[in-house]
Design a protein around this motif. Structure first.
Motif, PDB file in Angstrom:
ATOM      1  N   GLU A 197       0.829  -1.214   0.000  1.00  0.00           N
ATOM      2  CA  GLU A 197       0.000   0.000   0.000  1.00  0.00           C
ATOM      3  C   GLU A 197       0.856   1.252   0.000  1.00  0.00           C
ATOM      4  N   LEU A 198       0.305   2.293  -0.613  1.00  0.00           N
ATOM      5  CA  LEU A 198       0.990   3.591  -0.616  1.00  0.00           C
ATOM      6  C   LEU A 198       0.812   4.247   0.754  1.00  0.00           C
ATOM      7  N   PRO A 199       1.915   4.513   1.469  1.00  0.00           N
ATOM      8  CA  PRO A 199       1.762   5.201   2.766  1.00  0.00           C
ATOM      9  C   PRO A 199       1.487   6.686   2.527  1.00  0.00           C
ATOM     10  N   ASP A 200       0.814   7.322   3.487  1.00  0.00           N
ATOM     11  CA  ASP A 200       0.644   8.775   3.401  1.00  0.00           C
ATOM     12  C   ASP A 200       1.985   9.458   3.615  1.00  0.00           C
ATOM     13  N   LEU A 201       2.125  10.651   3.076  1.00  0.00           N
ATOM     14  CA  LEU A 201       3.309  11.457   3.400  1.00  0.00           C
ATOM     15  C   LEU A 201       3.254  11.811   4.892  1.00  0.00           C
ATOM     16  N   HIS A 250       5.458  13.092  -7.288  1.00  0.00           N
ATOM     17  CA  HIS A 250       6.392  12.058  -6.867  1.00  0.00           C
ATOM     18  C   HIS A 250       5.706  11.007  -5.986  1.00  0.00           C
ATOM     19  N   HIS A 251       4.920  11.475  -5.030  1.00  0.00           N
ATOM     20  CA  HIS A 251       4.231  10.555  -4.122  1.00  0.00           C
ATOM     21  C   HIS A 251       2.966   9.980  -4.762  1.00  0.00           C
ATOM     22  N   ASP A 252       2.092  10.854  -5.258  1.00  0.00           N
ATOM     23  CA  ASP A 252       0.764  10.398  -5.709  1.00  0.00           C
ATOM     24  C   ASP A 252       0.813   9.644  -7.040  1.00  0.00           C
ATOM     25  N   LYS A 253       1.803   9.946  -7.865  1.00  0.00           N
ATOM     26  CA  LYS A 253       1.860   9.281  -9.175  1.00  0.00           C
ATOM     27  C   LYS A 253       3.002   8.276  -9.274  1.00  0.00           C
ATOM     28  N   HIS A 254       4.234   8.722  -9.011  1.00  0.00           N
ATOM     29  CA  HIS A 254       5.370   7.803  -9.176  1.00  0.00           C
ATOM     30  C   HIS A 254       5.354   6.684  -8.138  1.00  0.00           C
ATOM     31  N   HIS A 255       5.273   7.045  -6.856  1.00  0.00           N
ATOM     32  CA  HIS A 255       5.295   5.997  -5.831  1.00  0.00           C
ATOM     33  C   HIS A 255       4.071   5.079  -5.980  1.00  0.00           C
ATOM     34  N   LEU A 256       2.917   5.665  -6.233  1.00  0.00           N
ATOM     35  CA  LEU A 256       1.714   4.837  -6.421  1.00  0.00           C
ATOM     36  C   LEU A 256       1.889   3.838  -7.564  1.00  0.00           C
ATOM     37  N   ALA A 257       2.520   4.288  -8.650  1.00  0.00           N
ATOM     38  CA  ALA A 257       2.728   3.398  -9.800  1.00  0.00           C
ATOM     39  C   ALA A 257       3.630   2.219  -9.417  1.00  0.00           C
ATOM     40  N   TYR A 258       4.660   2.462  -8.588  1.00  0.00           N
ATOM     41  CA  TYR A 258       5.531   1.353  -8.139  1.00  0.00           C
ATOM     42  C   TYR A 258       4.733   0.356  -7.295  1.00  0.00           C
ATOM     43  N   VAL A 259       3.876   0.869  -6.434  1.00  0.00           N
ATOM     44  CA  VAL A 259       3.055   0.010  -5.570  1.00  0.00           C
ATOM     45  C   VAL A 259       2.126  -0.856  -6.431  1.00  0.00           C
ATOM     46  N   ASN A 260       1.440  -0.216  -7.372  1.00  0.00           N
ATOM     47  CA  ASN A 260       0.495  -0.955  -8.221  1.00  0.00           C
ATOM     48  C   ASN A 260       1.196  -2.006  -9.069  1.00  0.00           C
ATOM     49  N   LYS A 261       2.329  -1.635  -9.631  1.00  0.00           N
ATOM     50  CA  LYS A 261       3.063  -2.560 -10.503  1.00  0.00           C
ATOM     51  C   LYS A 261       3.648  -3.716  -9.685  1.00  0.00           C
ATOM     52  N   GLN A 293      11.852   0.213  -5.467  1.00  0.00           N
ATOM     53  CA  GLN A 293      11.359   1.587  -5.454  1.00  0.00           C
ATOM     54  C   GLN A 293      10.309   1.804  -4.360  1.00  0.00           C
ATOM     55  N   HIS A 294       9.485   0.802  -4.102  1.00  0.00           N
ATOM     56  CA  HIS A 294       8.513   0.931  -3.001  1.00  0.00           C
ATOM     57  C   HIS A 294       9.266   1.097  -1.677  1.00  0.00           C
ATOM     58  N   PHE A 295      10.219   0.224  -1.426  1.00  0.00           N
ATOM     59  CA  PHE A 295      11.045   0.301  -0.209  1.00  0.00           C
ATOM     60  C   PHE A 295      11.753   1.665  -0.136  1.00  0.00           C
ATOM     61  N   ASN A 296      12.397   2.062  -1.236  1.00  0.00           N
ATOM     62  CA  ASN A 296      13.186   3.303  -1.233  1.00  0.00           C
ATOM     63  C   ASN A 296      12.317   4.520  -0.916  1.00  0.00           C
ATOM     64  N   HIS A 297      11.126   4.569  -1.510  1.00  0.00           N
ATOM     65  CA  HIS A 297      10.279   5.754  -1.315  1.00  0.00           C
ATOM     66  C   HIS A 297       9.613   5.779   0.071  1.00  0.00           C
ATOM     67  N   ILE A 298       9.266   4.619   0.620  1.00  0.00           N
ATOM     68  CA  ILE A 298       8.720   4.588   1.996  1.00  0.00           C
ATOM     69  C   ILE A 298       9.681   5.332   2.916  1.00  0.00           C
ATOM     70  N   HIS A 299      10.985   5.013   2.758  1.00  0.00           N
ATOM     71  CA  HIS A 299      11.983   5.661   3.611  1.00  0.00           C
ATOM     72  C   HIS A 299      12.262   7.096   3.172  1.00  0.00           C
ATOM     73  N   PHE A 300      12.274   7.320   1.863  1.00  0.00           N
ATOM     74  CA  PHE A 300      12.631   8.660   1.354  1.00  0.00           C
ATOM     75  C   PHE A 300      11.735   9.739   1.955  1.00  0.00           C
ATOM     76  N   TRP A 301      10.422   9.474   2.041  1.00  0.00           N
ATOM     77  CA  TRP A 301       9.519  10.490   2.629  1.00  0.00           C
ATOM     78  C   TRP A 301       9.923  10.780   4.069  1.00  0.00           C
ATOM     79  N   ASN A 302      10.388   9.761   4.769  1.00  0.00           N
ATOM     80  CA  ASN A 302      10.782   9.955   6.174  1.00  0.00           C
ATOM     81  C   ASN A 302      12.196  10.503   6.334  1.00  0.00           C
ATOM     82  N   TRP A 303      12.979  10.404   5.258  1.00  0.00           N
ATOM     83  CA  TRP A 303      14.338  10.953   5.313  1.00  0.00           C
ATOM     84  C   TRP A 303      14.347  12.470   5.146  1.00  0.00           C
ATOM     85  N   MET A 304      13.157  13.048   4.974  1.00  0.00           N
ATOM     86  CA  MET A 304      13.062  14.501   4.866  1.00  0.00           C
ATOM     87  C   MET A 304      12.079  14.997   5.920  1.00  0.00           C
ATOM     88  N   ALA A 305      12.290  16.235   6.338  1.00  0.00           N
ATOM     89  CA  ALA A 305      11.395  16.868   7.305  1.00  0.00           C
ATOM     90  C   ALA A 305      11.487  18.379   7.143  1.00  0.00           C
TER      91      ALA A 305
END
Ligand code: MN3
Length: 208
Positions: free
Chosen positions: A4-8, A27-38, A75-87
């Motif tokens: 599942e796509l996590p919320d930002l 990046h979140h709503d389109k790219h990350h979602l596409a990785y999750v779906n695929k 990419q799913h793994f990378n982006h889950i963390h990427f959102w949290n690697w920023m604040a």
């Protein structure tokens, strides 16, 4: 279990002016979602549906038939963390103390780390990621870059910090200036508390 796509972890405009709401929306709503779906589509029938994200990722890495699935899972793994690697109000050289000491041991200090990270990120040809990783065997910190959806995990290393250097991560805000984006990421976006949290957990344990 389906991925599942996590919320930002913040609002879309929280990282401005360093990363715009428009970038995060795409990046979140389109790219990350596409990785999750695929990933959910490609994992069907592989027997890896219940393996867990990290385990499935590492299993696919070794299988040349599953390179496509590997990149989606990575990419799913990378982006889950990427959102949290920023604040908001992130970045800068004031690091949690244990991390500061070990970065000094590995790179001679924050500036040495900064140079290694921006150099590796700038030097990654085409799409990919740049990482601060913990090597499971040596227990040492290192900087590395990987192409496409790859990450340090299949190499027995634990990602502590990663920056997405695919153009979709910076083209809206920085056009072709990856160097400026990497500088903004380190100076103004990094969530060092999350990096320290991962560091405290220690090496990821995944069966080879
Ligand atoms: Mn991306």
């Amino acid at each position: 279990m389906a991925f599942e796509l996590p919320d930002l972890p913040y609002s879309y405009d929280a990282l401005g002016p360093y990363m715009s709401a428009e970038t995060l929306e795409y990046h979140h709503d389109k790219h990350h979602l596409a990785y999750v779906n695929k990933a959910n589509e490609l994992i069907k029938g592989t027997g890896l549906e219940d393996a867990g994200l990290e385990q499935a990722m590492v299993s696919c890495f070794k299988d040349p038939q599953r390179g496509g699935l590997f990149n989606q899972l990575g990419q799913h793994f990378n982006h889950i963390h990427f959102w949290n690697w920023m604040a908001p109000n992130g970045g800068g050289k004031s690091l949690p103390s244990g991390l500061e000491k070990d970065i000094k041991d590995a790179f001679g200090g924050y500036d040495g780390f900064y140079d290694a990270f921006t150099k590796a990120g700038g030097g990654q040809f085409g799409s990919g990621w740049v990482w601060l990783a913990l090597d499971g065997a040596s227990g040492k910190l290192e900087v590395m870059a990987t192409p496409n959806g790859e990450n340090p995990v299949p190499y027995g290393k634990t990602p502590l910090l990663g920056c997405d250097v695919w153009e979709h991560s910076y083209y809206i805000d920085y056009r072709n200036d990856r160097g400026k984006y990497l500088k903004a990421f380190l100076d103004s976006l990094v969530n060092w508390e999350y990096v320290a949290e991962l560091y405290e957990k220690g090496p990821l344990k995944i069966a080879a």
